[in-house]
Design a protein around this motif. Sequence first.
Motif, mmCIF file in Angstrom:
data_model
loop_
_atom_site.group_PDB
_atom_site.id
_atom_site.type_symbol
_atom_site.label_atom_id
_atom_site.label_comp_id
_atom_site.label_asym_id
_atom_site.label_seq_id
_atom_site.Cartn_x
_atom_site.Cartn_y
_atom_site.Cartn_z
ATOM 1 N N LYS A 36 -16.773 13.597 -22.542
ATOM 2 C CA LYS A 36 -16.678 14.554 -23.640
ATOM 3 C C LYS A 36 -15.341 14.491 -24.364
ATOM 4 O O LYS A 36 -15.134 15.176 -25.347
ATOM 5 N N MET A 37 -14.431 13.629 -23.893
ATOM 6 C CA MET A 37 -13.129 13.460 -24.533
ATOM 7 C C MET A 37 -13.210 12.517 -25.729
ATOM 8 O O MET A 37 -12.217 12.284 -26.389
ATOM 9 N N GLY A 38 -14.372 11.940 -25.977
ATOM 10 C CA GLY A 38 -14.548 11.104 -27.161
ATOM 11 C C GLY A 38 -14.639 9.619 -26.909
ATOM 12 O O GLY A 38 -14.841 8.857 -27.840
ATOM 13 N N SER A 39 -14.498 9.161 -25.676
ATOM 14 C CA SER A 39 -14.615 7.724 -25.420
ATOM 15 C C SER A 39 -16.091 7.323 -25.386
ATOM 16 O O SER A 39 -16.954 8.129 -25.076
ATOM 17 N N GLY A 40 -16.360 6.072 -25.710
ATOM 18 C CA GLY A 40 -17.729 5.577 -25.713
ATOM 19 C C GLY A 40 -18.250 5.356 -24.302
ATOM 20 O O GLY A 40 -17.480 5.166 -23.361
ATOM 21 N N VAL A 41 -19.549 5.381 -24.150
ATOM 22 C CA VAL A 41 -20.197 5.135 -22.864
ATOM 23 C C VAL A 41 -21.151 3.957 -23.039
ATOM 24 O O VAL A 41 -21.959 3.942 -23.960
ATOM 25 N N THR A 42 -21.051 2.996 -22.148
ATOM 26 C CA THR A 42 -21.953 1.849 -22.140
ATOM 27 C C THR A 42 -22.891 1.992 -20.952
ATOM 28 O O THR A 42 -22.444 2.213 -19.828
ATOM 29 N N ILE A 43 -24.191 1.879 -21.213
ATOM 30 C CA ILE A 43 -25.205 1.973 -20.161
ATOM 31 C C ILE A 43 -25.982 0.660 -20.137
ATOM 32 O O ILE A 43 -26.474 0.219 -21.175
ATOM 33 N N ARG A 44 -26.089 0.048 -18.964
ATOM 34 C CA ARG A 44 -26.857 -1.190 -18.812
ATOM 35 C C ARG A 44 -28.143 -0.876 -18.049
ATOM 36 O O ARG A 44 -28.128 -0.120 -17.083
ATOM 37 N N PHE A 45 -29.231 -1.487 -18.497
ATOM 38 C CA PHE A 45 -30.532 -1.279 -17.868
ATOM 39 C C PHE A 45 -30.983 -2.543 -17.152
ATOM 40 O O PHE A 45 -30.660 -3.652 -17.551
ATOM 41 N N GLN A 46 -31.757 -2.357 -16.096
ATOM 42 C CA GLN A 46 -32.402 -3.455 -15.396
ATOM 43 C C GLN A 46 -33.905 -3.195 -15.479
ATOM 44 O O GLN A 46 -34.349 -2.045 -15.448
ATOM 45 N N TYR A 47 -34.685 -4.271 -15.583
ATOM 46 C CA TYR A 47 -36.135 -4.159 -15.718
ATOM 47 C C TYR A 47 -36.818 -4.969 -14.632
ATOM 48 O O TYR A 47 -36.281 -5.949 -14.139
ATOM 49 N N LYS A 48 -38.039 -4.552 -14.284
ATOM 50 C CA LYS A 48 -38.841 -5.361 -13.367
ATOM 51 C C LYS A 48 -40.311 -5.195 -13.727
ATOM 52 O O LYS A 48 -40.734 -4.163 -14.237
ATOM 53 N N LEU A 49 -41.059 -6.228 -13.435
ATOM 54 C CA LEU A 49 -42.493 -6.240 -13.686
ATOM 55 C C LEU A 49 -43.189 -6.448 -12.355
ATOM 56 O O LEU A 49 -42.975 -7.457 -11.683
ATOM 57 N N ASP A 50 -43.970 -5.474 -11.940
ATOM 58 C CA ASP A 50 -44.736 -5.570 -10.702
ATOM 59 C C ASP A 50 -46.134 -6.071 -11.038
ATOM 60 O O ASP A 50 -46.835 -5.461 -11.843
ATOM 61 N N LEU A 51 -46.529 -7.156 -10.410
ATOM 62 C CA LEU A 51 -47.864 -7.721 -10.616
ATOM 63 C C LEU A 51 -48.624 -7.716 -9.294
ATOM 64 O O LEU A 51 -48.033 -7.938 -8.234
ATOM 65 N N PRO A 52 -49.920 -7.500 -9.357
ATOM 66 C CA PRO A 52 -50.705 -7.576 -8.123
ATOM 67 C C PRO A 52 -50.744 -9.016 -7.610
ATOM 68 O O PRO A 52 -50.561 -9.966 -8.376
ATOM 69 N N ALA A 53 -50.983 -9.181 -6.329
ATOM 70 C CA ALA A 53 -51.016 -10.514 -5.719
ATOM 71 C C ALA A 53 -52.070 -11.404 -6.366
ATOM 72 O O ALA A 53 -51.934 -12.621 -6.392
ATOM 73 N N SER A 54 -53.108 -10.806 -6.936
ATOM 74 C CA SER A 54 -54.185 -11.588 -7.548
ATOM 75 C C SER A 54 -53.877 -12.012 -8.985
ATOM 76 O O SER A 54 -54.672 -12.712 -9.604
ATOM 77 N N ALA A 55 -52.718 -11.621 -9.514
ATOM 78 C CA ALA A 55 -52.377 -11.961 -10.905
ATOM 79 C C ALA A 55 -52.141 -13.459 -11.045
ATOM 80 O O ALA A 55 -51.610 -14.111 -10.148
ATOM 81 N N ARG A 56 -52.540 -13.995 -12.184
ATOM 82 C CA ARG A 56 -52.345 -15.411 -12.460
ATOM 83 C C ARG A 56 -50.919 -15.650 -12.926
ATOM 84 O O ARG A 56 -50.337 -14.830 -13.620
ATOM 85 N N GLY A 57 -50.386 -16.777 -12.547
ATOM 86 C CA GLY A 57 -49.069 -17.173 -13.039
ATOM 87 C C GLY A 57 -49.142 -17.478 -14.520
ATOM 88 O O GLY A 57 -50.201 -17.795 -15.051
ATOM 89 N N GLY A 58 -48.041 -17.362 -15.195
ATOM 90 C CA GLY A 58 -48.031 -17.657 -16.619
ATOM 91 C C GLY A 58 -46.892 -16.943 -17.306
ATOM 92 O O GLY A 58 -45.971 -16.437 -16.681
ATOM 93 N N HIS A 59 -46.980 -16.892 -18.599
ATOM 94 C CA HIS A 59 -45.943 -16.269 -19.423
ATOM 95 C C HIS A 59 -46.386 -14.855 -19.796
ATOM 96 O O HIS A 59 -47.460 -14.666 -20.349
ATOM 97 N N TYR A 60 -45.562 -13.883 -19.478
ATOM 98 C CA TYR A 60 -45.831 -12.493 -19.833
ATOM 99 C C TYR A 60 -44.752 -12.044 -20.798
ATOM 100 O O TYR A 60 -43.581 -12.378 -20.639
ATOM 101 N N SER A 61 -45.130 -11.283 -21.809
ATOM 102 C CA SER A 61 -44.130 -10.766 -22.740
ATOM 103 C C SER A 61 -44.431 -9.306 -23.044
ATOM 104 O O SER A 61 -45.566 -8.847 -22.944
ATOM 105 N N LEU A 62 -43.381 -8.586 -23.400
ATOM 106 C CA LEU A 62 -43.490 -7.158 -23.659
ATOM 107 C C LEU A 62 -42.362 -6.749 -24.583
ATOM 108 O O LEU A 62 -41.240 -7.213 -24.432
ATOM 109 N N LYS A 63 -42.654 -5.911 -25.554
ATOM 110 C CA LYS A 63 -41.622 -5.387 -26.437
ATOM 111 C C LYS A 63 -41.266 -3.980 -25.989
ATOM 112 O O LYS A 63 -42.144 -3.173 -25.686
#
Length: 72
Positions: A36-63
Amino acid sequence: FKWKVYGLNGSGTAVTEWQEFSEKPMVVYTSGTEDKMGSGVTIRFQYKLDLPASARGGHYSLKVAYLLTEEE
């Protein structure tokens, strides 16, 4: 597809456990006293995609789109 806060430079508290994406608003970070003193805050996010064991390999994309707001 899930997310969590991976790192930040602020003095507040952040969501550090895996969260499902949602269209409902979520509090990701609550600022601390030093933020609250006025300095900027940087937040980094991590993502993960959980797929079922029966999922086919390949390219997945998401916006991902963020809407950030600040509240007093």
